[in-house]
Write a protein that holds these residues in place. Structure first.
Motif, short mmCIF file in Angstrom:
data_model
loop_
_atom_site.label_atom_id
_atom_site.label_comp_id
_atom_site.label_asym_id
_atom_site.label_seq_id
_atom_site.Cartn_x
_atom_site.Cartn_y
_atom_site.Cartn_z
N UNK A 129 1.22 -48.73 21.95
CA UNK A 129 1.39 -47.40 21.36
C UNK A 129 1.11 -47.42 19.86
N UNK A 130 1.52 -48.51 19.21
CA UNK A 130 1.30 -48.62 17.77
C UNK A 130 -0.17 -48.67 17.40
N UNK A 131 -1.02 -49.07 18.36
CA UNK A 131 -2.47 -49.14 18.12
C UNK A 131 -3.19 -47.90 18.66
N UNK A 132 -2.44 -46.94 19.23
CA UNK A 132 -3.06 -45.80 19.91
C UNK A 132 -3.18 -44.58 19.00
N UNK A 133 -4.23 -43.84 19.21
CA UNK A 133 -4.44 -42.59 18.47
C UNK A 133 -3.62 -41.46 19.08
N UNK A 134 -3.56 -41.43 20.42
CA UNK A 134 -2.86 -40.36 21.14
C UNK A 134 -1.95 -40.99 22.19
N UNK A 135 -0.72 -40.50 22.27
CA UNK A 135 0.20 -40.91 23.32
C UNK A 135 0.40 -39.75 24.28
N UNK A 136 0.19 -40.01 25.57
CA UNK A 136 0.25 -38.95 26.59
C UNK A 136 1.62 -38.94 27.26
N UNK A 137 2.14 -37.75 27.51
CA UNK A 137 3.44 -37.62 28.18
C UNK A 137 3.43 -36.43 29.14
N UNK A 138 4.20 -36.58 30.24
CA UNK A 138 4.39 -35.50 31.21
C UNK A 138 5.88 -35.19 31.27
N UNK A 139 6.23 -33.92 31.15
CA UNK A 139 7.63 -33.54 30.98
C UNK A 139 8.34 -33.13 32.26
N UNK A 140 7.60 -32.90 33.36
CA UNK A 140 8.26 -32.49 34.60
C UNK A 140 9.11 -33.63 35.14
N UNK A 141 10.30 -33.27 35.64
CA UNK A 141 11.21 -34.25 36.20
C UNK A 141 11.71 -33.75 37.55
N UNK A 142 12.86 -34.24 38.00
CA UNK A 142 13.38 -33.86 39.31
C UNK A 142 13.59 -32.34 39.39
N UNK A 143 13.39 -31.80 40.60
CA UNK A 143 13.58 -30.37 40.80
C UNK A 143 12.57 -29.52 40.06
N UNK A 144 11.46 -30.15 39.66
CA UNK A 144 10.42 -29.43 38.92
C UNK A 144 10.94 -28.86 37.60
N UNK A 145 11.97 -29.51 37.06
CA UNK A 145 12.53 -29.11 35.77
C UNK A 145 11.92 -29.97 34.67
N UNK A 146 11.83 -29.41 33.48
CA UNK A 146 11.32 -30.16 32.34
C UNK A 146 12.42 -31.03 31.73
N UNK A 147 12.02 -32.19 31.23
CA UNK A 147 12.96 -33.13 30.63
C UNK A 147 12.40 -33.65 29.32
N UNK A 148 13.28 -33.88 28.35
CA UNK A 148 12.86 -34.48 27.09
C UNK A 148 12.75 -35.99 27.33
N UNK A 149 11.57 -36.45 27.65
CA UNK A 149 11.36 -37.85 28.00
C UNK A 149 11.49 -38.75 26.77
N UNK A 150 11.95 -39.97 27.01
CA UNK A 150 12.02 -40.95 25.93
C UNK A 150 10.65 -41.26 25.36
#
Length: 385
Positions: free
Chosen positions: A281-302
């Motif tokens: 990650x320290x060498x990456x230009x962009x970090x990708x994240x997906x926020x959907x979690x259980x029950x199709x609810x959004x979560x603030x991922x680590x």
């Protein structure tokens, strides 16, 4: 079980055998847990009503705070230590707490007896009189963890504050099934990855609402090593099984569009260490994240904080959780579809200055507003310590 499935199993004897053994094993496990739990509770109750009544309170005059942290040591019952698999837990639950006072640990999945854990916990708290007891992801189903009735008895005998820290609170029914039944037994409930949980608190009476503190996933900047020369275009590492299977569509589309980067996907166990992942990650230009979690609810991922602390630009699915803490377009970028995701990746890879400014804004925000010191300041202030 449907009749079609039954017929299918009956025509496949080895598959039928496997299903029967799986179910028998589950039944045996439930019976064992029920029996041990009942014996453990009985022993604890008898001890509290007899020996526990004779314990004299500790003499006041301790110089610093005494903190008792109750948590699990291993991941999912396996031999992998949680502080190694998830190093941020070490900084959040161990390292940073040592700056607040004398820290003692009570692992409920390591170093425990078959029977007598309730009494051991009760005796330890009454003798040492810690200023605060912190439970990380408490579960009353664990017979090695103190029961709610034991916690109530201890609270009546001491001035110790009891705090519960919760994760994975976005699943349906968490408020009704977990928070509401335990509210009377804890002085404070801390919600770590669900800023929008505050909306669920509106229906609670004021005295109960004041017992809930909605925060964020706190990380230490010491874990991350951002570098100026970014050699990886985009990075993602995460699970793609179960409710996360929707991620496959997005990741496959990245490959179809010839987007080059690091994509680490797995079903269950990690195949690289978190230290290696943070280095990537320290060498990456962009970090990708997906926020959907259980029950199709959004979560603030680590992963949000991991990316920002690493100095990469965060690109993630549109959601209200991250938007409640960070400014979209200034401190991170969101996408609404796989096509939108690829378009924005291509745009920001071509516009270095704009991408780097957003990454720097995000990194500055987590360092200044969502660090471990602020996290614990809010927790301890809430309970008057």
């Amino acid at each position: 079980m449907s009749s079609c499935k039954v017929k299918s199993l009956l025509s496949q004897p080895y598959r039928l055998r496997k299903n029967i053994l799986i179910r028998l094993n589950r039944i045996q496990g439930k019976v064992y847990d029920w029996l041990i739990s009942r014996v453990e509770k009985l022993v604890g109750s008898v001890w509290a009503a007899t020996v526990g009544q004779r314990i004299v309170k500790a003499v006041p005059g301790r110089k610093g705070k005494l903190i008792l942290l109750c948590r699990y040591r291993f991941v999912g019952g396996d031999k992998e230590e949680s502080d190694i698999v998830y190093p941020h837990l070490f900084y959040l639950l161990n390292d940073s707490l040592k700056d607040r006072g004398d820290l003692e640990l009570f692992y409920w999945d390591s170093g425990r007896k078959l029977i007598g854990n309730q009494a051991e916990f009760f005796e330890s708290v009454l003798h040492k009189q810690p200023d605060v007891v912190i439970f990380y992801c408490y579960s009353s189903s664990l017979h090695t963890a103190p029961t709610l009735s034991q916690i109530k008895k201890i609270r009546n005998k001491t001035s110790t504050k009891f705090i519960a820290i919760w994760e994975d609170t976005v699943r349906d029914g968490f408020m009704d099934n977990v928070i509401l039944p335990t509210i009377p037994f804890f002085d404070l409930h801390v919600i770590n990855e669900n800023p929008m949980f505050v909306m669920n608190c509106e229906k609670l009476p004021l005295d109960q609402r004041n017992k809930i503190l909605v925060l964020y996933n706190a990380f230490s900047s010491k874990q991350f090593r951002p570098v100026e020369e970014k050699s990886i275009d985009i990075a993602f590492s995460g699970r793609v099984g179960s409710y996360r299977s929707y991620r496959n569509e997005y990741l496959l589309y990245l490959m179809e569009c010839n987007i080059v980067g690091y994509l680490g996907v797995f079903e269950s166990n990690l195949f690289i260490t978190m230290e290696d992942y943070y280095r990537i990650l320290g060498k990456s230009k962009i970090g990708l994240n997906f926020s959907f979690s259980v029950g199709n609810n959004h979560q603030l991922k680590g992963r949000v904080f991991e990316t920002l602390f690493s100095g990469a630009m965060l690109l993630e699915s549109e959601n209200p959780q991250t938007a409640s803490l960070f400014e979209e377009g200034k401190e991170y970028v969101s996408f609404g579809s796989k096509e939108d995701m690829v378009d924005k990746i291509r745009y920001y890879l071509k516009n270095d200055a704009e991408r780097m400014q957003i990454a720097e804004n995000g990194r500055r925000k987590v360092n200044e507003c969502y660090n471990l010191q602020i996290y614990w300041d809010k927790v301890f202030e809430k309970v008057g310590l």
